[in-house]
Design an enzyme around this catalytic site. Structure first.
Site, PDB file in Angstrom:
ATOM      1  N   ASN A  82       2.611   1.581   1.833  1.00 17.01           N
ATOM      2  CA  ASN A  82       2.608   0.837   0.584  1.00 17.01           C
ATOM      3  C   ASN A  82       3.613   1.460  -0.380  1.00 17.01           C
ATOM      4  O   ASN A  82       3.862   2.661  -0.370  1.00 17.01           O
ATOM      5  CB  ASN A  82       1.212   0.719  -0.023  1.00 17.01           C
ATOM      6  CG  ASN A  82       0.535   2.034  -0.352  1.00 17.01           C
ATOM      7  OD1 ASN A  82       0.620   2.997   0.405  1.00 17.01           O
ATOM      8  ND2 ASN A  82      -0.161   2.075  -1.471  1.00 17.01           N
ATOM      9  N   GLU A 138       4.324   1.100  -4.408  1.00 17.83           N
ATOM     10  CA  GLU A 138       3.906   0.540  -5.695  1.00 17.83           C
ATOM     11  C   GLU A 138       5.093   0.417  -6.641  1.00 17.83           C
ATOM     12  O   GLU A 138       6.173   0.971  -6.397  1.00 17.83           O
ATOM     13  CB  GLU A 138       2.821   1.420  -6.319  1.00 17.83           C
ATOM     14  CG  GLU A 138       1.546   1.419  -5.517  1.00 17.83           C
ATOM     15  CD  GLU A 138       0.447   2.259  -6.109  1.00 17.83           C
ATOM     16  OE1 GLU A 138      -0.687   2.116  -5.635  1.00 17.83           O
ATOM     17  OE2 GLU A 138       0.700   3.069  -7.029  1.00 17.83           O
ATOM     18  N   CYS A 181       2.680  -4.011   0.281  1.00 20.46           N
ATOM     19  CA  CYS A 181       1.622  -3.459   1.125  1.00 20.46           C
ATOM     20  C   CYS A 181       2.214  -2.807   2.377  1.00 20.46           C
ATOM     21  O   CYS A 181       3.304  -3.179   2.836  1.00 20.46           O
ATOM     22  CB  CYS A 181       0.662  -4.561   1.561  1.00 20.46           C
ATOM     23  SG  CYS A 181      -0.270  -5.306   0.205  1.00 20.46           S
ATOM     24  N   GLU A 221       1.202  -3.147   5.423  1.00 17.05           N
ATOM     25  CA  GLU A 221       1.307  -4.123   6.503  1.00 17.05           C
ATOM     26  C   GLU A 221       2.603  -4.922   6.400  1.00 17.05           C
ATOM     27  O   GLU A 221       3.244  -5.209   7.405  1.00 17.05           O
ATOM     28  CB  GLU A 221       0.110  -5.087   6.477  1.00 17.05           C
ATOM     29  CG  GLU A 221      -1.227  -4.417   6.630  1.00 17.05           C
ATOM     30  CD  GLU A 221      -1.885  -4.019   5.311  1.00 17.05           C
ATOM     31  OE1 GLU A 221      -3.110  -4.074   5.227  1.00 17.05           O
ATOM     32  OE2 GLU A 221      -1.157  -3.644   4.352  1.00 17.05           O
ATOM     33  N   CYS A 257      -5.217  -7.047   2.853  1.00 15.00           N
ATOM     34  CA  CYS A 257      -5.541  -7.961   1.761  1.00 15.00           C
ATOM     35  C   CYS A 257      -5.342  -9.402   2.245  1.00 15.00           C
ATOM     36  O   CYS A 257      -4.831  -9.633   3.341  1.00 15.00           O
ATOM     37  CB  CYS A 257      -4.656  -7.661   0.546  1.00 15.00           C
ATOM     38  SG  CYS A 257      -2.911  -8.138   0.748  1.00 15.00           S
ATOM     39  N   CYS A 278      -1.712 -10.253   3.140  1.00 18.83           N
ATOM     40  CA  CYS A 278      -1.283  -9.624   4.394  1.00 18.83           C
ATOM     41  C   CYS A 278      -1.969 -10.265   5.599  1.00 18.83           C
ATOM     42  O   CYS A 278      -1.362 -10.364   6.665  1.00 18.83           O
ATOM     43  CB  CYS A 278      -1.516  -8.118   4.362  1.00 18.83           C
ATOM     44  SG  CYS A 278      -0.264  -7.271   3.369  1.00 18.83           S
TER      45      CYS A 278
END
Length: 139
Positions: A49, A51, A60, A62, A93, A96
């Protein structure tokens, strides 16, 4: 906590996700996540990830792993492992799950892990039932 996976295929995903998580950029949430997937050629691709101060533009783990797969010429996800130390299993999430759906079948294994090992395994259909995919568009 469960031990790290004994299955060599799952262990390779676990190790790649651990390494990816170590490179995560999560200064705001401090919730580092790593993901690793195996493509149709047996290759492992990982992501972490990333940010951003403008929260909606973060990425993310993924998504990073999927992008790495596409860059390397892969087109199908055969298995995926998401690794993060949460209060419960760290699963993809919603965005994803849909991203994974683009490149995976309903019976594709999705593993949720923490640093001690795999906590839970799902199929994509279990995480995203009655999903919208490329075949819905006739692709």
């Amino acid at each position: 906590m469960p031990p790290p996976p004994q299955d060599p295929d799952l262990a390779a995903l676990f190790d790649a996700a651990i390494a990816a998580r170590a490179r995560a950029y999560a200064p705001y949430s401090r919730f580092a996540v790593g993901a690793a997937l195996r493509d149709e050629h047996g290759r492992v691709h990982a992501g972490c990830n990333v940010e951003n101060a403008a929260y909606p533009v973060g990425t993310c783990a993924e998504a990073g792993a999927v992008a790495a797969m596409i860059l390397a010429g892969g087109r199908r996800i055969r298995a995926l492992l998401v690794l993060g130390d949460g209060a419960g299993p760290v699963t993809p999430c919603g965005a994803c799950r849909q991203r994974i759906r683009e490149f995976a079948d309903g019976d594709t294994s999705i593993h949720a892990a923490d640093s001690a090992g795999v906590n839970r395994s799902f199929t994509l259909d279990g995480l995203l039932p009655a999903s919208f995919g490329p075949e819905t568009l006739g692709a």
